[in-house]
Each structure stands twice: as C-alpha cells, then as structure tokens.
Design an enzyme around this catalytic site. Structure first.
Site, PDB file in Angstrom:
ATOM      1  N   TYR A  59      20.078  18.817  32.405  1.00  0.00           N
ATOM      2  CA  TYR A  59      19.224  19.834  31.763  1.00  0.00           C
ATOM      3  C   TYR A  59      19.191  19.650  30.252  1.00  0.00           C
ATOM      4  O   TYR A  59      18.167  19.854  29.610  1.00  0.00           O
ATOM      5  CB  TYR A  59      19.714  21.246  32.115  1.00  0.00           C
ATOM      6  CG  TYR A  59      19.459  21.599  33.568  1.00  0.00           C
ATOM      7  CD1 TYR A  59      18.206  22.072  33.984  1.00  0.00           C
ATOM      8  CD2 TYR A  59      20.443  21.441  34.544  1.00  0.00           C
ATOM      9  CE1 TYR A  59      17.959  22.384  35.319  1.00  0.00           C
ATOM     10  CE2 TYR A  59      20.207  21.747  35.877  1.00  0.00           C
ATOM     11  CZ  TYR A  59      18.965  22.207  36.261  1.00  0.00           C
ATOM     12  OH  TYR A  59      18.724  22.501  37.571  1.00  0.00           O
TER      13      TYR A  59
ATOM     14  N   ASP B 267      25.673  31.621  34.103  1.00  0.00           N
ATOM     15  CA  ASP B 267      24.853  30.473  34.458  1.00  0.00           C
ATOM     16  C   ASP B 267      25.493  29.202  33.923  1.00  0.00           C
ATOM     17  O   ASP B 267      26.199  29.241  32.912  1.00  0.00           O
ATOM     18  CB  ASP B 267      23.431  30.609  33.904  1.00  0.00           C
ATOM     19  CG  ASP B 267      22.485  29.652  34.619  1.00  0.00           C
ATOM     20  OD1 ASP B 267      22.098  29.942  35.762  1.00  0.00           O
ATOM     21  OD2 ASP B 267      22.176  28.587  34.051  1.00  0.00           O
TER      22      ASP B 267
ATOM     23  N   ARG C 170      24.982  32.140  44.951  1.00  0.00           N
ATOM     24  CA  ARG C 170      23.916  33.032  44.469  1.00  0.00           C
ATOM     25  C   ARG C 170      23.863  34.346  45.235  1.00  0.00           C
ATOM     26  O   ARG C 170      22.780  34.889  45.497  1.00  0.00           O
ATOM     27  CB  ARG C 170      22.537  32.342  44.565  1.00  0.00           C
ATOM     28  CG  ARG C 170      22.306  31.241  43.545  1.00  0.00           C
ATOM     29  CD  ARG C 170      21.776  31.808  42.223  1.00  0.00           C
ATOM     30  NE  ARG C 170      21.568  30.749  41.249  1.00  0.00           N
ATOM     31  CZ  ARG C 170      20.385  30.220  40.949  1.00  0.00           C
ATOM     32  NH1 ARG C 170      19.298  30.661  41.538  1.00  0.00           N
ATOM     33  NH2 ARG C 170      20.309  29.273  40.052  1.00  0.00           N
TER      34      ARG C 170
ATOM     35  N   ARG D  26      18.470  43.783  36.335  1.00  0.00           N
ATOM     36  CA  ARG D  26      17.881  42.708  35.536  1.00  0.00           C
ATOM     37  C   ARG D  26      16.797  43.281  34.626  1.00  0.00           C
ATOM     38  O   ARG D  26      16.700  42.921  33.452  1.00  0.00           O
ATOM     39  CB  ARG D  26      17.314  41.669  36.497  1.00  0.00           C
ATOM     40  CG  ARG D  26      16.341  40.696  35.950  1.00  0.00           C
ATOM     41  CD  ARG D  26      17.039  39.419  35.502  1.00  0.00           C
ATOM     42  NE  ARG D  26      16.159  38.273  35.662  1.00  0.00           N
ATOM     43  CZ  ARG D  26      15.093  38.046  34.925  1.00  0.00           C
ATOM     44  NH1 ARG D  26      14.749  38.878  33.966  1.00  0.00           N
ATOM     45  NH2 ARG D  26      14.360  36.972  35.150  1.00  0.00           N
TER      46      ARG D  26
ATOM     47  N   ARG E  72      17.976  37.764  42.989  1.00  0.00           N
ATOM     48  CA  ARG E  72      16.698  38.469  43.152  1.00  0.00           C
ATOM     49  C   ARG E  72      16.397  38.977  44.547  1.00  0.00           C
ATOM     50  O   ARG E  72      15.498  39.796  44.719  1.00  0.00           O
ATOM     51  CB  ARG E  72      15.556  37.553  42.688  1.00  0.00           C
ATOM     52  CG  ARG E  72      15.456  37.454  41.185  1.00  0.00           C
ATOM     53  CD  ARG E  72      14.525  36.336  40.761  1.00  0.00           C
ATOM     54  NE  ARG E  72      15.109  35.069  41.178  1.00  0.00           N
ATOM     55  CZ  ARG E  72      14.661  33.874  40.795  1.00  0.00           C
ATOM     56  NH1 ARG E  72      13.600  33.783  40.022  1.00  0.00           N
ATOM     57  NH2 ARG E  72      15.249  32.769  41.207  1.00  0.00           N
TER      58      ARG E  72
HETATM   59  O1  CP3 Z   1      25.773  34.587  42.427  1.00  0.00           O
HETATM   60  C1  CP3 Z   1      26.110  33.481  41.921  1.00  0.00           C
HETATM   61  O2  CP3 Z   1      26.159  32.435  42.569  1.00  0.00           O
HETATM   62  C2  CP3 Z   1      26.600  33.492  40.469  1.00  0.00           C
HETATM   63  C3  CP3 Z   1      25.664  33.239  39.456  1.00  0.00           C
HETATM   64  C4  CP3 Z   1      24.982  31.889  39.274  1.00  0.00           C
HETATM   65  C5  CP3 Z   1      23.655  31.771  38.754  1.00  0.00           C
HETATM   66  N1  CP3 Z   1      23.394  30.456  38.544  1.00  0.00           N
HETATM   67  C6  CP3 Z   1      22.769  32.906  38.459  1.00  0.00           C
HETATM   68  C7  CP3 Z   1      21.325  32.665  38.284  1.00  0.00           C
HETATM   69  C8  CP3 Z   1      25.466  30.580  39.438  1.00  0.00           C
HETATM   70  C9  CP3 Z   1      26.794  30.128  40.019  1.00  0.00           C
HETATM   71  C10 CP3 Z   1      24.449  29.690  38.963  1.00  0.00           C
HETATM   72  C11 CP3 Z   1      24.614  28.219  38.935  1.00  0.00           C
HETATM   73  C12 CP3 Z   1      23.482  27.388  38.498  1.00  0.00           C
HETATM   74  N2  CP3 Z   1      22.546  27.661  37.538  1.00  0.00           N
HETATM   75  C13 CP3 Z   1      23.242  26.075  38.990  1.00  0.00           C
HETATM   76  C14 CP3 Z   1      24.110  25.333  39.984  1.00  0.00           C
HETATM   77  C15 CP3 Z   1      23.900  25.803  41.382  1.00  0.00           C
HETATM   78  C16 CP3 Z   1      22.498  25.607  41.920  1.00  0.00           C
HETATM   79  O3  CP3 Z   1      21.853  26.609  42.206  1.00  0.00           O
HETATM   80  O4  CP3 Z   1      22.097  24.439  42.076  1.00  0.00           O
HETATM   81  C17 CP3 Z   1      22.096  25.579  38.327  1.00  0.00           C
HETATM   82  C18 CP3 Z   1      21.451  24.223  38.525  1.00  0.00           C
HETATM   83  C19 CP3 Z   1      21.674  26.584  37.402  1.00  0.00           C
HETATM   84  C20 CP3 Z   1      20.545  26.508  36.425  1.00  0.00           C
HETATM   85  C21 CP3 Z   1      19.508  27.513  36.700  1.00  0.00           C
HETATM   86  N3  CP3 Z   1      19.689  28.872  36.510  1.00  0.00           N
HETATM   87  C22 CP3 Z   1      18.195  27.310  37.154  1.00  0.00           C
HETATM   88  C23 CP3 Z   1      17.599  25.953  37.516  1.00  0.00           C
HETATM   89  C24 CP3 Z   1      17.583  28.570  37.235  1.00  0.00           C
HETATM   90  C25 CP3 Z   1      16.140  28.849  37.561  1.00  0.00           C
HETATM   91  C26 CP3 Z   1      15.865  28.824  39.020  1.00  0.00           C
HETATM   92  C27 CP3 Z   1      15.867  30.216  39.575  1.00  0.00           C
HETATM   93  O5  CP3 Z   1      16.455  30.412  40.644  1.00  0.00           O
HETATM   94  O6  CP3 Z   1      15.237  31.080  38.947  1.00  0.00           O
HETATM   95  C28 CP3 Z   1      18.550  29.534  36.860  1.00  0.00           C
HETATM   96  C29 CP3 Z   1      18.374  31.007  36.802  1.00  0.00           C
HETATM   97  C30 CP3 Z   1      19.361  31.843  37.542  1.00  0.00           C
HETATM   98  N4  CP3 Z   1      20.720  31.655  37.549  1.00  0.00           N
HETATM   99  C31 CP3 Z   1      19.055  33.018  38.305  1.00  0.00           C
HETATM  100  C32 CP3 Z   1      20.285  33.537  38.748  1.00  0.00           C
HETATM  101  C33 CP3 Z   1      20.510  34.800  39.549  1.00  0.00           C
HETATM  102  C34 CP3 Z   1      17.681  33.614  38.490  1.00  0.00           C
HETATM  103  C35 CP3 Z   1      17.336  34.337  37.218  1.00  0.00           C
HETATM  104  C36 CP3 Z   1      16.492  35.575  37.382  1.00  0.00           C
HETATM  105  O7  CP3 Z   1      17.045  36.659  37.622  1.00  0.00           O
HETATM  106  O8  CP3 Z   1      15.276  35.448  37.207  1.00  0.00           O
END
Ligand code: CP3
Length: 343
Positions: A152, A76, A26, A39, A30
């Site tokens: 999910y 994602d 990540r 974003r 944010r």
């Molecule tokens: O920078 C990176 O690592 C690349 C991008 C990336 C994202 N999600 C962007 C993201 C990667 C590799 C993921 C993987 C992901 N997504 C996982 C596996 C890794 C982990 O974190 O456990 C999972 C379970 C998800 C599903 C997911 N996506 C959830 C549960 C959420 C909401 C929680 C949150 O942090 O808001 C997301 C949203 C998400 N994916 C964001 C980002 C940058 C936040 C979105 C925003 O900008 O509001």
C-alpha cells in the site's frame, strides 16, 4: 493456584480442545447496524480508529451480540504508515489512498520517532478493552506484516498486479529492503506497546503474500515476520503470535516451519486434510470458512462449518473465516454460526 488460561491462549499453546475457540476476521464492521451508527458518529473511518472511546465500543459490539472467544482491537494495518508520516485517506468505495513512496528520498522522509505520538490513541483503546472485556475473552492486537503494508505504501492504493512494488522489490532488493527493515522495527515497537497496554496475543496480516514468487515469499514475507516474532519474544517470551500469509498454498508449510509463530490463519482455499497432516503437528491452525458462505447461510454454510470442525478440530485449532466478513453479510447468519460453535 494458577488461574486457568483462556481458551484461545490454550489453543495457541498447542492444546486440542473439546470446543475450539472462535472469532471472525473483521468481526467489527459494516455488516453490523450498530457499527454503522458509531462510524457515523465518529465522522471518518480514521477518526474512528483514533477515538479510543468509539474504537473500544465497536470492538465490543460483536462480542456483546455473539459471544466470541476473542476481541480484535479495532484499528487498521495502515496506521503504521500514517504514523510514520505518510498521510492516509480512506475514500468511500475506493479504499485507502496514500502519497506513494517509491525511492530512497521518500523513504528518508518517514520518521519512526513520530509514530508513537500519532498512534497513541490506539494504545489507549487497547488499555480500555483490557479493563472492560469479560474474563474469558482474549484481547488480540494486530499489525500488517511488512510486505502487505509496503504494497500500500508503494502503490499508494490497493492494487491488482502489484507492478510498482514488485518493480522495487525485485529490481532493487537492497533499497526496498530498507523499507522492509523500517517496517520490521516499527511493527515490533507498535505491537510491544499494544502488549504493554494489555493485548494478550497478536496477529500479523499478510494479505498480499499471495502475490509473491517462492524466493520473494521467503525474503519479503517469511524473513521479516520471523524477525518480528524473534524480537517480540526477546521481550515477551510467552506471547502467542498468529501469522496470516494469505493465499500462499503449499507455502503455508514453509511459513509454519520457519516464521516462528504459534498459529497460522488459513485462507479458504487450503485443503483441510492437507492442513491437518502437514501443519497441525507444528502449529495451531485457524480458519477457514469462505466468508461468502456466511453471506449465503443455511445448509451450505452449516455443512461446511461441520466439515471444518470435524477435520481441524482433531488438533490444535481456532475457528475463523478464511478472510474478513464482507459488508453484505446478514447479522443473523453470524448468529447461527456462533450458536453452532458455542455448542
Ligand atoms: O474486526 C477486525 O478484524 C479488526 C479491525 C480491522 C480492520 N482492518 C478494520 C477496517 C483489521 C484487522 C483490518 C486489517 C486490514 N486492513 C487488512 C488486512 C486484512 C484484510 O482484510 O486483508 C488490510 C489489507 C487493511 C487495509 C484496508 N482497510 C482496506 C483495503 C480497506 C478498504 C476496504 C474496505 O473493506 O472498506 C480498509 C478499511 C477498513 N478497515 C474497514 C474496517 C472495518 C472498513 C471501513 C469503513 O467503515 O468504511
């Protein structure tokens, strides 16, 4: 003359390097003001994922600031269900929401043929990044591992106890196995397209592997991941693959031996001496700073970075966090970490 391979690839081929490569899960997100601005410009999170210009831009933001050795595609893990026809919505403060799939009829409505059309912008993002990244930076593609994506899809949202997905997986393994098989096929196709567009290594995120008992871990995590790795290697024999079965404790050892991956990403609970003795002879390890220490910074963070480097740096190693960066992380703490790791 052969060109020298990038540091991250060399580490994944099993080399012990004087300066281990680093990137952070990540790393685009944010905690960065420039991410929040892009974003906003994109509209929703999904609009950002499906906009190749802006998705490439946010992928590059942390590289420009901190000079990581790898860039991870901005996308994602839930784009596969979205592409298969299970519409996805992200709500502020609630995370992902999907119309749940809990039986054969709902499963039959998913359509693998439609997926590539919907997720095509992701492949375009990979292509742009491959053209734009500095020479020494490795481009990592990724997908969720089938079990975590299925949690999910079945729960319809993030879950604490995973009661509904376990109900299906433990109560009707044959029916649930069809969902997992579909995800294996979809993931192989999705990652193959990323590789063809320029991804040089891939990571499979199995965030909720921690929820599974021993035999279920074998069946719903190790086996599907092994199938994905085998099928990818038939097409791309040299492709480095990293697995992340988060939170599985001693299960990391069975995973490292049986999943066929080059690297395993360790969560922050894995003891370092144990990982060095039990895992590093078979695979490259990646990890595992607690992301909370990156929020706290200072001496506590620095001491732990040194400890990790000292113990895991004696073998094939990639420095990373034990899970993703949290939004409240001060960007200057990431700067200090990068300074320590770039040497
Ligand atoms: O920078 C990176 O690592 C690349 C991008 C990336 C994202 N999600 C962007 C993201 C990667 C590799 C993921 C993987 C992901 N997504 C996982 C596996 C890794 C982990 O974190 O456990 C999972 C379970 C998800 C599903 C997911 N996506 C959830 C549960 C959420 C909401 C929680 C949150 O942090 O808001 C997301 C949203 C998400 N994916 C964001 C980002 C940058 C936040 C979105 C925003 O900008 O509001």
């Amino acid at each position: 003359m052969q060109t020298r391979e990038k540091l991250l690839i060399r580490a994944l081929r099993g080399e012990t390097l004087p300066r281990p490569p680093f990137w952070l899960m990540r790393q685009a997100g944010r905690y960065l003001p420039e991410y929040r601005a892009t974003r906003e410009q994109a509209g929703s999170f999904l609009d950002l994922c499906y906009n190749p210009d802006l998705a490439a831009e946010v992928t590059l933001q942390p590289i420009r600031r901190y000079g990581m050795d790898a860039a991870i595609l901005f996308a994602d893990i839930l784009l596969i269900p979205d592409g298969l026809g299970q519409p996805l919505d992200y709500r502020e403060g609630e995370g992902p929401i999907l119309e749940p799939i809990r039986d054969a009829a709902a499963l039959a409505a998913l359509d693998l043929d439609k997926m590539h059309g919907r997720v095509a912008p992701v492949y375009e993002t990979v292509g742009r990044l491959a053209a734009e990244l500095p020479d020494h930076v490795t481009l990592i593609g990724f997908a969720g591992a089938p079990w975590t994506v299925a949690t999910y899809m079945v729960e319809g949202r993030g879950s604490r106890d995973h009661a509904l997905v376990k109900q299906w997986a433990y109560g009707d393994p044959e029916g649930f196995g069809q969902l997992i098989d579909l995800l294996v096929t979809a993931t192989v196709e999705y990652l193959s397209k990323q590789v063809e567009a320029g991804a040089e290594a891939v990571q499979l995120f199995d965030t909720w592997a921690s929820a599974l008992s021993e035999t279920a871990f074998q069946r719903w995590c190790i086996e599907p991941v092994e199938k994905i790795v085998t099928q990818l290697r038939q097409k791309y024999p040299e492709l480095p693959v990293i697995g992340f079965p988060r939170g599985v404790g001693a299960g990391y050892k069975s995973f490292a031996k049986a999943a066929g991956v080059n690297g395993v990403s360790l969560d922050w609970t894995v003891p370092l001496e144990w990982a060095a003795a039990e895992l590093q002879k078979d695979v490259t390890v990646q990890g595992n700073l607690d992301p909370r220490l990156l929020v706290i910074g200072g001496a506590a963070m620095e001491a732990e970075i040194c400890r990790i480097l000292q113990i895991l740096g004696q073998g094939p190693f990639i420095f990373n966090l034990g899970h993703g960066i949290v939004p409240e992380t001060p960007p200057e703490h990431v700067g200090r970490l990068a300074e320590m790791l770039r040497g």
